[in-house]
Write a protein that holds these residues in place. Structure first.
Motif, short mmCIF file in Angstrom:
data_model
loop_
_atom_site.label_atom_id
_atom_site.label_comp_id
_atom_site.label_asym_id
_atom_site.label_seq_id
_atom_site.Cartn_x
_atom_site.Cartn_y
_atom_site.Cartn_z
N VAL A 79 0.86 -1.18 0.00
CA VAL A 79 0.00 0.00 0.00
C VAL A 79 0.90 1.23 0.00
O VAL A 79 1.75 1.39 0.89
N ASP A 80 0.74 2.10 -0.98
CA ASP A 80 1.59 3.28 -1.14
C ASP A 80 1.10 4.39 -0.22
O ASP A 80 0.20 5.16 -0.57
N LEU A 81 1.71 4.46 0.97
CA LEU A 81 1.29 5.48 1.93
C LEU A 81 1.62 6.89 1.45
O LEU A 81 0.87 7.83 1.72
N ALA A 82 2.74 7.04 0.75
CA ALA A 82 3.13 8.36 0.26
C ALA A 82 2.11 8.93 -0.71
O ALA A 82 1.87 10.13 -0.75
N ALA A 83 1.48 8.03 -1.49
CA ALA A 83 0.44 8.45 -2.43
C ALA A 83 -0.95 8.46 -1.78
O ALA A 83 -1.94 8.67 -2.46
N ARG A 84 -0.95 8.20 -0.45
CA ARG A 84 -2.19 8.20 0.34
C ARG A 84 -3.20 7.16 -0.15
O ARG A 84 -4.42 7.36 -0.09
N ALA A 85 -2.66 6.04 -0.61
CA ALA A 85 -3.54 4.95 -1.07
C ALA A 85 -4.39 4.41 0.08
O ALA A 85 -5.49 3.90 -0.15
N HIS A 86 -3.88 4.55 1.30
CA HIS A 86 -4.61 4.05 2.47
C HIS A 86 -5.80 4.92 2.85
O HIS A 86 -6.60 4.55 3.72
N LYS A 87 -5.91 6.09 2.21
CA LYS A 87 -7.02 6.99 2.50
C LYS A 87 -8.03 7.05 1.34
O LYS A 87 -8.96 7.85 1.37
N GLN A 88 -7.82 6.20 0.34
CA GLN A 88 -8.71 6.18 -0.80
C GLN A 88 -9.93 5.28 -0.52
O GLN A 88 -9.86 4.35 0.28
N PRO A 89 -11.06 5.57 -1.18
CA PRO A 89 -12.31 4.83 -0.90
C PRO A 89 -12.16 3.31 -0.96
O PRO A 89 -12.72 2.60 -0.13
#
Length: 203
Positions: A31-41
């Motif tokens: 999961v790419d935290l830098a790209a904020r993938a963890h905050k995507q729907p």
């Protein structure tokens, strides 16, 4: 079975480590935290808190690293890793709470400053780290493992951020019993290393 993780997350590593120690086949999903993938729907459907790791086992989704350790122990009948007698189970839970509290706000928080540039009071985190490390060292002076006579999920939960504490300027030199315990974990069959970062005392 899939494990959603980030390679520099100690919480992710403890789940990865335990899966490997018990020989459970699984797929790693970064999961790419830098790209904020963890905050995507899409990810928030798995974990509304927007955090890694997440374990997906068929239709079952488990969030929180310590919950994953408990789930895997129960699912696979690993009573050696999670004892079922009241006293032993309580002792493991005690140290899981330490992992979620003192370790998270001590060595893990100090490392967040150096690895992720988190806006955290590094001095306070380092001070908290030394308090919990002294308590661990005292416990390990009388026992090879943190919660009993053999390794349990408590050892797994505490390992990752303790091993990488120097990355947050937390020196382990004064904790000989902790350092010996880390070496014992690293010698277990199935051990997988937590990715190193050249920061803090390891720079």
């Amino acid at each position: 079975m899939k494990l959603y993780r980030h390679a520099l997350s100690g919480h992710s590593h403890r789940a990865h480590l335990f899966l490997s120690l018990i020989g459970q086949p699984f797929e790693l999903v970064d999961v790419d935290l830098a790209a904020r993938a963890h905050k995507q729907p899409e990810f928030l459907k798995l974990n509304p808190f927007g955090q890694v790791p997440v374990l997906v086992d068929g239709d079952t989704v488990i969030t929180d690293s310590n919950a994953i350790l408990v789930y895997l122990s129960k699912k696979h009948g690993k009573t050696d890793w999670l004892p079922e007698t009241p006293r032993e189970a309580a002792n493991v839970q005690r140290w899981l709470s330490v992992a979620a509290g003192d370790i998270a706000f001590g060595p893990a928080a100090a490392r967040l400053v150096t690895v992720f540039a988190a806006p955290i009071d590094a001095e306070a985190a380092i001070a908290r780290a030394h308090v919990v490390l002294k308590r661990m060292d005292d416990t390990l002076a009388d026992s090879a493992w943190i919660a009993g006579s053999q390794p349990t999920i408590a050892d797994v939960a505490l390992y990752s951020y303790t091993a990488r504490a120097p990355e947050g300027f937390v020196d382990l030199q004064d904790y000989a019993h902790v350092r010996a315990w880390l070496a014992r974990i690293e010698a277990l069959p199935g051990f997988v290393e937590f990715q190193r970062t050249p920061v803090g005392l390891t720079a």
